[in-house]
Design a protein around this motif. Sequence first.
Motif, PDB file in Angstrom:
ATOM      1  N   ARG A  76      31.259  28.603  39.849  1.00 47.71           N
ATOM      2  CA  ARG A  76      30.854  28.900  41.234  1.00 47.71           C
ATOM      3  C   ARG A  76      32.071  29.264  42.077  1.00 47.71           C
ATOM      4  O   ARG A  76      32.051  30.219  42.863  1.00 47.71           O
ATOM      5  CB  ARG A  76      30.140  27.693  41.845  1.00 47.71           C
ATOM      6  CG  ARG A  76      28.740  27.459  41.307  1.00 47.71           C
ATOM      7  CD  ARG A  76      27.948  26.559  42.263  1.00 47.71           C
ATOM      8  NE  ARG A  76      28.632  25.311  42.537  1.00 47.71           N
ATOM      9  CZ  ARG A  76      28.531  24.208  41.789  1.00 47.71           C
ATOM     10  NH1 ARG A  76      27.756  24.222  40.713  1.00 47.71           N
ATOM     11  NH2 ARG A  76      29.182  23.124  42.105  1.00 47.71           N
ATOM     12  N   TYR A  77      33.150  28.503  41.901  1.00 45.65           N
ATOM     13  CA  TYR A  77      34.356  28.766  42.682  1.00 45.65           C
ATOM     14  C   TYR A  77      34.970  30.114  42.288  1.00 45.65           C
ATOM     15  O   TYR A  77      35.446  30.864  43.146  1.00 45.65           O
ATOM     16  CB  TYR A  77      35.363  27.638  42.465  1.00 45.65           C
ATOM     17  CG  TYR A  77      36.548  27.726  43.384  1.00 45.65           C
ATOM     18  CD1 TYR A  77      36.476  27.282  44.703  1.00 45.65           C
ATOM     19  CD2 TYR A  77      37.759  28.262  42.940  1.00 45.65           C
ATOM     20  CE1 TYR A  77      37.561  27.372  45.547  1.00 45.65           C
ATOM     21  CE2 TYR A  77      38.849  28.359  43.772  1.00 45.65           C
ATOM     22  CZ  TYR A  77      38.741  27.911  45.086  1.00 45.65           C
ATOM     23  OH  TYR A  77      39.819  28.005  45.928  1.00 45.65           O
ATOM     24  N   ALA A  78      34.941  30.423  40.963  1.00 48.71           N
ATOM     25  CA  ALA A  78      35.501  31.694  40.497  1.00 48.71           C
ATOM     26  C   ALA A  78      34.733  32.868  41.089  1.00 48.71           C
ATOM     27  O   ALA A  78      35.329  33.834  41.585  1.00 48.71           O
ATOM     28  CB  ALA A  78      35.464  31.751  38.966  1.00 48.71           C
ATOM     29  N   PHE A  79      33.400  32.814  41.056  1.00 47.92           N
ATOM     30  CA  PHE A  79      32.595  33.902  41.619  1.00 47.92           C
ATOM     31  C   PHE A  79      32.847  34.042  43.117  1.00 47.92           C
ATOM     32  O   PHE A  79      32.949  35.152  43.641  1.00 47.92           O
ATOM     33  CB  PHE A  79      31.107  33.660  41.355  1.00 47.92           C
ATOM     34  CG  PHE A  79      30.683  33.967  39.949  1.00 47.92           C
ATOM     35  CD1 PHE A  79      30.830  35.243  39.438  1.00 47.92           C
ATOM     36  CD2 PHE A  79      30.147  32.987  39.132  1.00 47.92           C
ATOM     37  CE1 PHE A  79      30.436  35.549  38.143  1.00 47.92           C
ATOM     38  CE2 PHE A  79      29.758  33.272  37.842  1.00 47.92           C
ATOM     39  CZ  PHE A  79      29.902  34.551  37.337  1.00 47.92           C
ATOM     40  N   ARG A  80      32.974  32.907  43.798  1.00 46.65           N
ATOM     41  CA  ARG A  80      33.195  32.951  45.248  1.00 46.65           C
ATOM     42  C   ARG A  80      34.561  33.553  45.563  1.00 46.65           C
ATOM     43  O   ARG A  80      34.694  34.375  46.482  1.00 46.65           O
ATOM     44  CB  ARG A  80      33.084  31.535  45.822  1.00 46.65           C
ATOM     45  CG  ARG A  80      33.030  31.475  47.333  1.00 46.65           C
ATOM     46  CD  ARG A  80      32.542  30.133  47.841  1.00 46.65           C
ATOM     47  NE  ARG A  80      33.357  29.032  47.361  1.00 46.65           N
ATOM     48  CZ  ARG A  80      32.915  28.069  46.551  1.00 46.65           C
ATOM     49  NH1 ARG A  80      31.669  28.108  46.111  1.00 46.65           N
ATOM     50  NH2 ARG A  80      33.704  27.091  46.165  1.00 46.65           N
ATOM     51  N   GLN A 386      40.889  26.130  36.100  1.00 43.63           N
ATOM     52  CA  GLN A 386      40.238  26.921  37.138  1.00 43.63           C
ATOM     53  C   GLN A 386      40.721  28.377  37.105  1.00 43.63           C
ATOM     54  O   GLN A 386      39.927  29.318  37.175  1.00 43.63           O
ATOM     55  CB  GLN A 386      40.547  26.320  38.521  1.00 43.63           C
ATOM     56  CG  GLN A 386      40.041  27.140  39.690  1.00 43.63           C
ATOM     57  CD  GLN A 386      38.534  27.286  39.685  1.00 43.63           C
ATOM     58  OE1 GLN A 386      37.825  26.297  39.638  1.00 43.63           O
ATOM     59  NE2 GLN A 386      38.040  28.513  39.705  1.00 43.63           N
ATOM     60  N   THR A 387      42.038  28.550  36.935  1.00 44.19           N
ATOM     61  CA  THR A 387      42.584  29.912  36.885  1.00 44.19           C
ATOM     62  C   THR A 387      42.097  30.665  35.649  1.00 44.19           C
ATOM     63  O   THR A 387      41.750  31.846  35.731  1.00 44.19           O
ATOM     64  CB  THR A 387      44.128  29.854  36.884  1.00 44.19           C
ATOM     65  OG1 THR A 387      44.567  29.066  37.988  1.00 44.19           O
ATOM     66  CG2 THR A 387      44.715  31.236  37.005  1.00 44.19           C
ATOM     67  N   LEU A 388      42.055  29.976  34.512  1.00 47.40           N
ATOM     68  CA  LEU A 388      41.569  30.618  33.301  1.00 47.40           C
ATOM     69  C   LEU A 388      40.081  30.951  33.402  1.00 47.40           C
ATOM     70  O   LEU A 388      39.628  31.963  32.845  1.00 47.40           O
ATOM     71  CB  LEU A 388      41.813  29.718  32.083  1.00 47.40           C
ATOM     72  CG  LEU A 388      43.259  29.601  31.602  1.00 47.40           C
ATOM     73  CD1 LEU A 388      43.359  28.662  30.415  1.00 47.40           C
ATOM     74  CD2 LEU A 388      43.813  30.979  31.224  1.00 47.40           C
ATOM     75  N   THR A 389      39.326  30.129  34.090  1.00 47.10           N
ATOM     76  CA  THR A 389      37.903  30.434  34.289  1.00 47.10           C
ATOM     77  C   THR A 389      37.743  31.744  35.049  1.00 47.10           C
ATOM     78  O   THR A 389      36.908  32.594  34.691  1.00 47.10           O
ATOM     79  CB  THR A 389      37.210  29.295  35.055  1.00 47.10           C
ATOM     80  OG1 THR A 389      37.337  28.077  34.315  1.00 47.10           O
ATOM     81  CG2 THR A 389      35.732  29.599  35.257  1.00 47.10           C
ATOM     82  N   GLU A 390      38.541  31.947  36.090  1.00 47.41           N
ATOM     83  CA  GLU A 390      38.483  33.205  36.833  1.00 47.41           C
ATOM     84  C   GLU A 390      38.857  34.384  35.933  1.00 47.41           C
ATOM     85  O   GLU A 390      38.223  35.457  35.987  1.00 47.41           O
ATOM     86  CB  GLU A 390      39.429  33.132  38.036  1.00 47.41           C
ATOM     87  CG  GLU A 390      39.024  32.091  39.062  1.00 47.41           C
ATOM     88  CD  GLU A 390      40.037  31.969  40.189  1.00 47.41           C
ATOM     89  OE1 GLU A 390      40.889  32.865  40.312  1.00 47.41           O
ATOM     90  OE2 GLU A 390      39.986  30.976  40.941  1.00 47.41           O
ATOM     91  N   SER A 391      39.876  34.184  35.087  1.00 48.95           N
ATOM     92  CA  SER A 391      40.300  35.265  34.189  1.00 48.95           C
ATOM     93  C   SER A 391      39.204  35.608  33.191  1.00 48.95           C
ATOM     94  O   SER A 391      38.939  36.791  32.917  1.00 48.95           O
ATOM     95  CB  SER A 391      41.573  34.854  33.440  1.00 48.95           C
ATOM     96  OG  SER A 391      42.617  34.550  34.339  1.00 48.95           O
TER      97      SER A 391
END
Length: 867
Positions: A76-80, A386-391
């Motif tokens: 959710r945070y990555a999409f936001r 968290q950073t890898l999730t966004e990647s």
Amino acid sequence: MSFFKNLRRDNRADLNAELESHLQMSAQDHAERGASAQQAAQKAHCELGNVPLIQQTARDQRRLAAAIDDLAQDLRYAFRTLRKNPGFTLVAILTLALGIGANTAVFSVIDSVILRPLPFAHSDRLVWVNGKFPLSDLADVSPPDFLDYRASNQSFERFAAMNEDPSPTNLSGERSEQVLASIVTANFFGTLGIRPLLGRDFTQADEHFQIPQSAILGHGIWVRAFGSDPGIVGKTIRLGGDSVTVVGVLPSDIPLLSEAQIWQPTPMLNPGMQRRRGHFLKVIGLRKTNVTQAQAAADMDAIADRLSRQYPDTNQGWSLRQRPLSDVLIGPVRPAMLLISGAVGLLLLIACGNVANLLLARSTARQREFAVRSALGAGRGRMIRQTLTESIVLALAGGLIGVLGAVWLVRLLPAIGPSNLPRLSEIRINTTVLLFTAGVSLLTGLVFGLIPALQTSGRAFTESLKASARNTASGSQRRAGSILVVCEVAMSLTLLVGAGLLLKSFWLLTQVDPGFQTTRIITADLGLNIPAYTEDAKRYRFWQEFELRAAALPGVESVAATSELPLNGEHNDSSFYIDGRTYAPSEFDDANFREVSNNFFATMHIPLLSGRGFTAQDTANSPGVVVVNEAFANQYFKNQNPIGKRLRFASASKPEVEIIGVVGNIHHESLSESRAPEMYVPFAQDPIAQMHIVIRAGANPENLAAALKEIVTGIDKDETLSGFRTLDAIRDASIAQPRFSTELLGTFAALALILAAVGLYGLMAYSVTQRINEIGIRVALGATRSDILNLVLRRGASLALGGIAIGLVASLALSRLLSSFLFGVRPTDPLTFSAVAATLAGVALAASYIPAHRATRVDPNTCLRHE
């Protein structure tokens, strides 16, 4: 998500209390039913079960639920976060889509062509068998030798053969047409594990004729010409002027092995099948399950040794060579496929480098965010996750778009790919390809996301807050960005060098003089019905009448015929003896062999070097004559005049012939191969039923097709022409494979150059933004515009030159892998290396100039106020 939040409370005391309460209530219930206190406690424990196991299961469930909850929160945070930066997100996704899509498309080809087993049962035990003798290990096998090997071997479950090159044959019916027919031995389809859709396979009884009496229809011709008639088996059709009985229909065509549309059994009683010197069968064997290739080879060698003693004049020095069928059918394209896959792999790494640099630049703006999260208790591992999730979200989105692009490319492939690429029509985006794409996308997300994640999470809290106040990158971030750009430039140069070498090689290939002129020539296939034209005289009269009428057509300059067209993938050679020379048993000379009409050399513009060509006086009743090429004269009559020398053939209409002329060499097999010795005999002395018509016209020769067909049907209504092609088209098709590889690698190299330029531009623009205050101070202290320009360009040039130097070393090491793909150019060609390095340096300088020019326009007053 409240359920997961409740489960996250991993409070062991609460769990124990809840279990104890359950046991007490259960024991009280048993006590009220009359059980003693001890019995009630025992029964309660028995009903509840293993308490430690229940406790462990509950803890595991809570951990899993916690992990799911954390993942959902990260997503959710990555999409936001990505939604807040649409420009960055779009650029990153499209860059990744380019690399992942190219890899998906190439892998779909590799999966269908190379990795997928051949569409035959027990393909791992199928072998291709060649004849082997001192001059070649790729010879065909003669029918008598095949029968001996089939009868005597102990290593193969089945042993079958075919005539690889199908012949144009007339299929008579309501509308006569030419089809491609091939002969095969008994159980040929059974050897491949192909069961006829209708009817049966050929048996050895079908071979005991002088002329084939039966036929098996390919699936395509059954559907098109016979309307999918389910009762076709047992019916009689007219093929090549003969009546044959249909005994079966194949479930599908087998273009991987042959383009034949109709199959007939080998007529082993035909005189042409009795010659041990007549090598024209391609043999396929199915090894027994308990037999190794070495054991099968020893078995074949023992039979060859017996045959050489039994038939010393024809079999001495002959044996068989076995190769896996997949190596023969797929092996020739495997190196090119692996080369292209390596190229797209580098392209994806360059794309990863670009996105990693984007993430590094973006992480500078997020330093305060990560500093605050660290202050609130978030560990380094949590921030990396968290950073890898966004990647990974970016990579998966890029993979999704890449798959859509790959689907489009795969649909386009039949139109742009070379026609001789095996299994071209089978290439699909299937489950295996989708799983590959998903795996590549996840790996890509980890690759380009790990460096920014480690850089961002590794900074101390106070350092991050100070840097975020100035919005500047740390030294390690700047070094990481520079290293990434240097690697991008190096990989781009490697790709460009490979593409440059292939491009130069292909250009040199197109400049090769084939030894004949291809312009304004149309060709067609003619296959006369054997029963109507059994006599040589009838065949020659048909040709004379056709030649006379075709030459009278408007625009026609010359008419000729040949048994084999150059650059068309056809081969025919013949053994011979030179009169006056001594040969050992089973020893002979060999050269390519062609039957041509009198006007062939003039029509093809093949120069006559000495002697004479064929004339009307060279007839069936005149002494045998032959024309040889320059390579033949140099190899067999070095420093001698070959004119007047006599040759003897083991079997021909004219056993003894005299060399009357020498013509120029031509490239018959391919433009890249050396010119081989060739012999030409006049069509009048050796007329054949199948021939290629060659017509030179003043302009637009393709417009003659309809008129030429009318001439043939006018001579004989049961005959027709097919396979109209220009000689230019045949030449283009002969170099389709290197053209395709060159175009693909060139495209990937161009994309790599663009990505590297964009990466360098992005880094330099970001560097200028980071150093804006420093530049302002320099200007305030008296630095000129040229000083600022040189400052920025020096950094860009140093990065580019570092990448070019590394790339040149890597290219020198890797270019040798291209040796087998190159023609007329060395893998270390200095001109190509220099041109590529100069081009890349120029592009890098241009990419650095725009940020450098922007830096010269910095207002020092504005910078000092911010400072």
